[in-house]
Design an enzyme around this catalytic site. Structure first.
Site, mmCIF file in Angstrom:
data_model
loop_
_atom_site.group_PDB
_atom_site.id
_atom_site.type_symbol
_atom_site.label_atom_id
_atom_site.label_comp_id
_atom_site.label_asym_id
_atom_site.label_seq_id
_atom_site.Cartn_x
_atom_site.Cartn_y
_atom_site.Cartn_z
ATOM 1 N N LYS A 50 -13.629 0.905 -4.037
ATOM 2 C CA LYS A 50 -13.000 1.063 -5.442
ATOM 3 C C LYS A 50 -12.334 -0.065 -5.770
ATOM 4 O O LYS A 50 -11.586 -0.124 -6.875
ATOM 5 C CB LYS A 50 -11.991 2.333 -5.364
ATOM 6 C CG LYS A 50 -12.623 3.380 -4.906
ATOM 7 C CD LYS A 50 -11.484 4.684 -4.529
ATOM 8 C CE LYS A 50 -12.224 5.880 -4.061
ATOM 9 N NZ LYS A 50 -11.246 6.877 -3.828
ATOM 10 N N ARG A 83 -16.301 -5.256 11.457
ATOM 11 C CA ARG A 83 -17.702 -5.771 11.285
ATOM 12 C C ARG A 83 -17.517 -5.991 9.933
ATOM 13 O O ARG A 83 -17.227 -5.092 8.837
ATOM 14 C CB ARG A 83 -18.849 -5.043 11.598
ATOM 15 C CG ARG A 83 -20.119 -5.252 11.010
ATOM 16 C CD ARG A 83 -21.281 -4.765 11.857
ATOM 17 N NE ARG A 83 -21.432 -5.489 13.201
ATOM 18 C CZ ARG A 83 -22.396 -4.882 13.837
ATOM 19 N NH1 ARG A 83 -23.595 -4.206 13.295
ATOM 20 N NH2 ARG A 83 -22.518 -5.505 15.129
ATOM 21 N N ARG A 88 -25.135 0.839 17.254
ATOM 22 C CA ARG A 88 -24.839 0.625 18.721
ATOM 23 C C ARG A 88 -23.527 0.255 18.871
ATOM 24 O O ARG A 88 -22.859 0.778 19.772
ATOM 25 C CB ARG A 88 -25.909 -0.391 19.097
ATOM 26 C CG ARG A 88 -27.417 0.232 19.485
ATOM 27 C CD ARG A 88 -28.111 -0.996 19.612
ATOM 28 N NE ARG A 88 -29.564 -0.696 19.715
ATOM 29 C CZ ARG A 88 -30.304 -0.418 18.763
ATOM 30 N NH1 ARG A 88 -29.799 -0.480 17.567
ATOM 31 N NH2 ARG A 88 -31.621 0.078 18.973
ATOM 32 N N THR A 89 -22.961 -0.661 18.009
ATOM 33 C CA THR A 89 -21.778 -1.403 18.389
ATOM 34 C C THR A 89 -20.570 -0.416 18.100
ATOM 35 O O THR A 89 -19.727 -0.322 18.847
ATOM 36 C CB THR A 89 -21.593 -2.736 17.145
ATOM 37 O OG1 THR A 89 -22.549 -3.599 17.825
ATOM 38 C CG2 THR A 89 -20.341 -3.379 17.534
ATOM 39 N N HIS A 146 -20.666 -12.913 17.249
ATOM 40 C CA HIS A 146 -20.676 -11.513 17.852
ATOM 41 C C HIS A 146 -20.180 -11.487 19.112
ATOM 42 O O HIS A 146 -21.010 -11.217 20.235
ATOM 43 C CB HIS A 146 -21.795 -10.563 17.454
ATOM 44 C CG HIS A 146 -21.737 -9.398 17.573
ATOM 45 N ND1 HIS A 146 -20.949 -8.548 18.096
ATOM 46 C CD2 HIS A 146 -22.987 -8.418 17.208
ATOM 47 C CE1 HIS A 146 -21.276 -7.280 18.154
ATOM 48 N NE2 HIS A 146 -22.532 -7.010 17.705
#
Length: 321
Positions: free
Chosen positions: A95, A117, A67-68, A145
């Site tokens: 890596k 995020r 969703r975000t 958030h």
């Protein structure tokens, strides 16, 4: 964290959105108003593709999201930005590249807007100190958030007219929820009374300091509330057996029709998603045609993120209007 890093872009020159803690209502309301205008534009299938033309938006997600990330991508494209989704699982980060190395790389790319995020609380704030782009926190650890809380606030305001004086219950896994924290900061600032409901193992110690009431009994906590905000169990963040079986959890803390009836008539039902049906919420309640606003939250997410991108981009090289 300096206050200037918590704010939206404004005439004071602040460039990032890292959290809502300490944000004054006079800084929150204009962004809800701007998002409201984008709701109308989106419903009319109109866009402002010239607003971010020539700007680059990178979605940098170190955790899975549907969703975000999708709503930020859609918001950026509707405003005319060049949008790039960086898949961390196939990037140099996997890596062994450090977060600061990533910041240097992003600076070299001349990125304008960076949506981040990350599983570690504070990662977006660290990037904000090292990159020239405006940084938007799309969820960091168990910290905040902010855009989720803004879209929740817009959803409530559109249905109830105002946030002031409402009683809002945030129910479930509060301990691991960045959504809960951002909502507590925003709702208490806007004059709502906030209750948190859940088992003692899922309620943070001393959370009362944030101005909330704590309930460990779901029935008592839901009495007379205007809004019920359910949270999913975040088992991926749990380090031990903090809850019994899913069946037992639903028995004591799940939202079904009987518990919904304890709230005020017409009380709103919310969930940030993804939902665990039959664990924290019953399907009959989640799909209630009048009281559930869960799909409306998804719609508001695009409008809110358009407003955030709009304001932050104007903070870089335009005067506040």
């Amino acid at each position: 964290m300096p206050d200037s890093q918590r704010m939206f872009a404004n005439a004071d020159g602040s460039r990032h959105l890292l959290g809502l803690q300490g944000m004054h209502p006079t800084r929150i309301e204009p962004f809800l108003d701007l998002a409201e205008s984008y709701v109308l534009l989106n419903r009319q299938r109109k866009t402002q593709r010239d607003l971010l033309r020539g700007r680059t938006l990178i979605n940098l997600f170190f955790e899975d999201s549907t969703r975000t990330r999708t709503s930020f991508e859609l918001a950026g494209k509707r405003l005319g930005a060049d949008v790039i989704n960086m898949t961390v699982s196939t990037s140099s980060v996997n890596k062994g590249e450090t977060l600061l190395d990533t910041a240097a790389t992003l600076n070299a790319m001349r990125t304008d807007l960076l949506v981040v995020r990350h599983a570690q609380s504070g990662a977006p704030a660290l990037l904000a100190q090292k990159v020239e782009a405006s940084v938007i926190n799309a969820g960091d650890g168990t910290h905040e958030h902010p855009t989720q809380a803004l879209l929740d606030a817009l959803t409530i305001r559109r249905r109830c007219g105002s946030l002031a004086g409402l009683v809002v219950a945030i129910c479930g896994d509060v301990a691991h929820s960045r959504v809960a924290r951002s909502n507590i900061h925003l709702l208490t600032a806007m004059g709502s009374r906030v209750r948190v409901i859940g088992p003692p193992t899922l309620i943070p110690a001393e959370i009362e300091r944030l101005g909330v009431e704590v309930f460990h009994d779901m029935d008592q906590g839901l009495d007379g509330v205007d809004v019920i905000m359910m949270l999913r169990l975040q088992r991926e963040r749990m380090t031990g057996g903090l809850v019994p079986s899913a069946r037992e959890y639903f028995r004591f803390f799940g939202l079904d029709a009987a518990r919904l009836a304890r709230a005020k008539p017409g009380a709103l039902v919310m969930h940030p998603g993804p939902m665990n049906r039959g664990v924290e919420i019953d399907s009959q309640v989640a799909d209630h045609p009048e009281q559930s606003v869960i799909q409306e939250q998804v719609e508001m997410g695009v409008a809110v993120r358009m407003a955030v991108l709009d304001r932050l981009s104007r903070g870089q090289d335009r005067t506040d209007r």
